[in-house]
Scaffold this active site. Structure first.
Site, PDB file in Angstrom:
ATOM      1  N   HIS A  38     -32.572 -24.274 -36.650  1.00  0.00           N
ATOM      2  CA  HIS A  38     -31.146 -23.995 -36.879  1.00  0.00           C
ATOM      3  C   HIS A  38     -30.893 -24.122 -38.389  1.00  0.00           C
ATOM      4  CE1 HIS A  38     -26.820 -25.072 -36.879  1.00  0.00           C
ATOM      5  NE2 HIS A  38     -26.748 -24.528 -35.678  1.00  0.00           N
ATOM      6  N   ASP A  86     -34.994 -32.858 -35.105  1.00  0.00           N
ATOM      7  CA  ASP A  86     -33.623 -32.427 -34.843  1.00  0.00           C
ATOM      8  C   ASP A  86     -33.448 -32.409 -33.328  1.00  0.00           C
ATOM      9  OD1 ASP A  86     -31.406 -30.932 -34.179  1.00  0.00           O
ATOM     10  OD2 ASP A  86     -31.773 -29.334 -35.635  1.00  0.00           O
ATOM     11  N   GLN A 100     -30.607 -30.115 -29.546  1.00  0.00           N
ATOM     12  CA  GLN A 100     -30.750 -29.394 -28.271  1.00  0.00           C
ATOM     13  C   GLN A 100     -31.759 -30.069 -27.349  1.00  0.00           C
ATOM     14  OE1 GLN A 100     -28.839 -26.868 -27.437  1.00  0.00           O
ATOM     15  NE2 GLN A 100     -27.953 -26.393 -29.428  1.00  0.00           N
ATOM     16  N   LYS A 133     -22.726 -32.402 -28.124  1.00  0.00           N
ATOM     17  CA  LYS A 133     -23.633 -31.617 -27.261  1.00  0.00           C
ATOM     18  C   LYS A 133     -24.185 -32.485 -26.124  1.00  0.00           C
ATOM     19  CE  LYS A 133     -25.231 -28.757 -31.135  1.00  0.00           C
ATOM     20  NZ  LYS A 133     -24.572 -27.461 -31.068  1.00  0.00           N
ATOM     21  N   CYS A 173     -26.816 -19.289 -35.747  1.00  0.00           N
ATOM     22  CA  CYS A 173     -27.196 -20.116 -36.913  1.00  0.00           C
ATOM     23  C   CYS A 173     -28.705 -20.231 -37.017  1.00  0.00           C
ATOM     24  CB  CYS A 173     -26.556 -21.502 -36.851  1.00  0.00           C
ATOM     25  SG  CYS A 173     -24.781 -21.444 -36.788  1.00  0.00           S
TER      26      CYS A 173
HETATM   27  N1  7TS Z   1     -29.635 -28.289 -34.795  1.00  0.00           N
HETATM   28  C1  7TS Z   1     -29.691 -27.531 -33.689  1.00  0.00           C
HETATM   29  C2  7TS Z   1     -31.014 -27.281 -33.028  1.00  0.00           C
HETATM   30  C3  7TS Z   1     -28.512 -27.010 -33.158  1.00  0.00           C
HETATM   31  O1  7TS Z   1     -28.575 -26.254 -32.059  1.00  0.00           O
HETATM   32  C4  7TS Z   1     -27.280 -27.268 -33.799  1.00  0.00           C
HETATM   33  C5  7TS Z   1     -26.000 -26.673 -33.326  1.00  0.00           C
HETATM   34  C6  7TS Z   1     -27.279 -28.089 -34.927  1.00  0.00           C
HETATM   35  C7  7TS Z   1     -28.478 -28.564 -35.405  1.00  0.00           C
HETATM   36  C8  7TS Z   1     -26.023 -28.472 -35.638  1.00  0.00           C
HETATM   37  O2  7TS Z   1     -25.281 -29.357 -34.868  1.00  0.00           O
HETATM   38  P1  7TS Z   1     -23.853 -29.867 -35.370  1.00  0.00           P
HETATM   39  O3  7TS Z   1     -23.318 -30.633 -34.193  1.00  0.00           O
HETATM   40  O4  7TS Z   1     -24.088 -30.717 -36.553  1.00  0.00           O
HETATM   41  O5  7TS Z   1     -23.051 -28.645 -35.683  1.00  0.00           O
HETATM   42  N2  7TS Z   1     -26.154 -25.532 -32.538  1.00  0.00           N
HETATM   43  C9  7TS Z   1     -25.182 -24.705 -32.105  1.00  0.00           C
HETATM   44  C10 7TS Z   1     -25.459 -23.619 -31.287  1.00  0.00           C
HETATM   45  O6  7TS Z   1     -26.563 -23.313 -30.870  1.00  0.00           O
HETATM   46  N3  7TS Z   1     -24.295 -22.980 -31.026  1.00  0.00           N
HETATM   47  O7  7TS Z   1     -23.313 -23.595 -31.668  1.00  0.00           O
HETATM   48  C11 7TS Z   1     -23.849 -24.677 -32.350  1.00  0.00           C
END
Ligand code: 7TS
Length: 416
Positions: free
Chosen positions: A133, A210, A213, A236, A374
């Site tokens: 990401h 990371d 997910q 999430k 992203c």
């Molecule tokens: N890393 C991964 C693998 C992600 O899927 C996401 C967000 C992030 C980092 C960033 O997370 P945040 O909570 O700091 O924003 N992924 C997604 C997505 O797949 N659709 O919307 C956000």
């Protein structure tokens, strides 16, 4: 894979009962029952999380770590209790290794700025993968550019799996850090993090995972994974937005300078100089998202009570069902067919652009995401500008997958 159907197993998941815990799921959208398949973007919240937030503000609200008064003590106790709950949830060794952050993005930036930046020298390398990401690309690019270091990328094969032989070749004496996703937000691939960490450690290279997910779908035991940093977002994981966790092993965290300065992270301040607080406070400048942390604790309690293994088994079965259903839709190409996957199905259709797919599905009350997710380098890898993505949670059902498949057939009709 187990041949025992979850529906028949003695530990069967009562999905209808669990769905009842999530008030938003009973809504109608566009005059249809809501089918929420955008869990990769953010997950829905059970009533217990919503109640924990409301109860905190109604009965405990105060700032933490500073007051001698009753409410401040209560709020501090609740916030620190949450830290302990997260430590146990991750099987980390010590509460001081759990740092509250805003989310995955902030956690990675903290490590980039405080761990990588002071260590990087010209010619050094940071190793990431092609399926990251943007949050696990850009922070490293920023520090590499500043320090004259290079980003190296582990390639991904057609099925969406990391090519581990290439990884081994890319691990060199120049590598300063490996930063890898636990599970891909586009392909669903679950990466062999324990193996990746073991190989890196043989060369003395630390590993950041990371977990954005990974942790919503998989029980996480940090001692089994063996990584040095693990980062995730509360929202999430069925918890509130604006709160997340950076786990760092104590030895590395202790070697890192503070990132943000301000209240709470100091021991003593004078105009001549400042000394910093011990872990974990050293990395928690300013008033944190106290209610968010308490809401995250409620989410963790909810997951523990439901049984993480059981939720994961149900989701795997639902993913198999969904993969079958989607493969029967004419002109649909699925991206990500790894052997080990979380419930993420990204696809393109001959008939329509992903945004048009998303619009038709929305008119049926079905929420998916369309776009580059992203992960623009990964879109380039597969030669597409965008994908449509259905991402599952344990509260999704076979009926919802049927509704998705029917709506995708409708896409074919509309754009025929
Ligand atoms: N890393 C991964 C693998 C992600 O899927 C996401 C967000 C992030 C980092 C960033 O997370 P945040 O909570 O700091 O924003 N992924 C997604 C997505 O797949 N659709 O919307 C956000």
């Amino acid at each position: 894979m187990s041949t025992l159907s979850v529906a028949q197993s003695p530990t069967a998941l009562d999905v209808e009962r669990l769905r009842g815990d999530f008030p938003i799921l009973s809504q109608r959208v566009r005059n249809k029952p809501l089918v929420y398949l955008d869990n990769g973007a953010t997950a829905q919240k059970p009533q217990s999380v919503i109640d924990a937030l409301a109860d905190y503000y109604a009965t405990e609200n105060a700032n933490i770590h500073r007051g001698v008064h009753y409410l401040s003590q209560q709020a501090t106790f609740a916030y620190e209790r949450t830290r302990g709950r997260i430590r146990r949830f991750l099987n980390a060794a010590d509460n001081s290794e759990i740092i509250f952050v805003r989310g995955t993005t902030e956690g990675i930036n903290l490590v980039a700025q405080s761990f990588a930046r002071p260590r990087l020298r010209e010619g050094d390398e940071i190793l990431i993968s092609h399926m990251e990401h943007h949050s696990n690309i850009v922070p490293w690019q920023m520090v590499c550019a500043e320090r004259g270091a290079q980003l190296r990328v582990i390639p991904v094969d057609e099925a969406g799996e990391l090519i581990l032989e290439e990884y081994e070749k890319l691990l060199t004496p120049r590598t300063r850090l490996v930063a890898i996703t636990h599970a891909s937000n586009v392909l669903g691939t679950i990466n062999p993090v324990a193996r990746i960490a073991a190989l890196a450690h043989q060369q003395g290279v630390p590993v950041l995972v990371d977990g954005a997910q990974g942790i919503p779908h998989l029980p996480v035991d940090l001692r089994e994974l063996g990584c040095d940093f693990y980062v995730f977002s509360g929202h999430k994981l069925f918890g509130p937005t604006g709160v997340g966790v950076l786990y760092g092993c104590r030895e590395l965290l202790e070697s890192m300078p503070p990132w943000q300065g301000g209240g709470s992270m100091i021991q003593k301040v004078s105009f001549e100089g400042t000394t910093y607080a011990d872990l974990p406070n050293r990395f928690e400048a300013g008033t944190p998202h106290i209610a968010g942390a308490i809401g995250l604790e409620a989410a963790i309690d909810y997951l523990n009570e439901a049984g993480r293994e059981r939720l994961a088994a149900y989701e795997t079965e639902l993913l198999d069902y969904a993969t079958q259903a989607l493969s029967q839709v004419k002109g649909l190409r699925l991206f990500g067919t790894a052997g080990e996957k979380v419930g993420v199905l990204s696809f393109a259709m001959e008939a329509a652009h992903p945004h048009d797919i998303g619009t038709v599905l929305d008119s049926e009350g079905i929420a998916i995401r369309a776009g580059h997710h992203c992960a623009q380098p990964l879109m380039q890898r597969y030669g597409v500008p965008a994908m449509a993505r259905a991402s599952l949670a344990f509260y999704n059902t076979r009926e919802e997958i049927d509704a998705l498949a029917a709506a995708l057939c409708k896409v074919n009709e509309v754009f025929a």
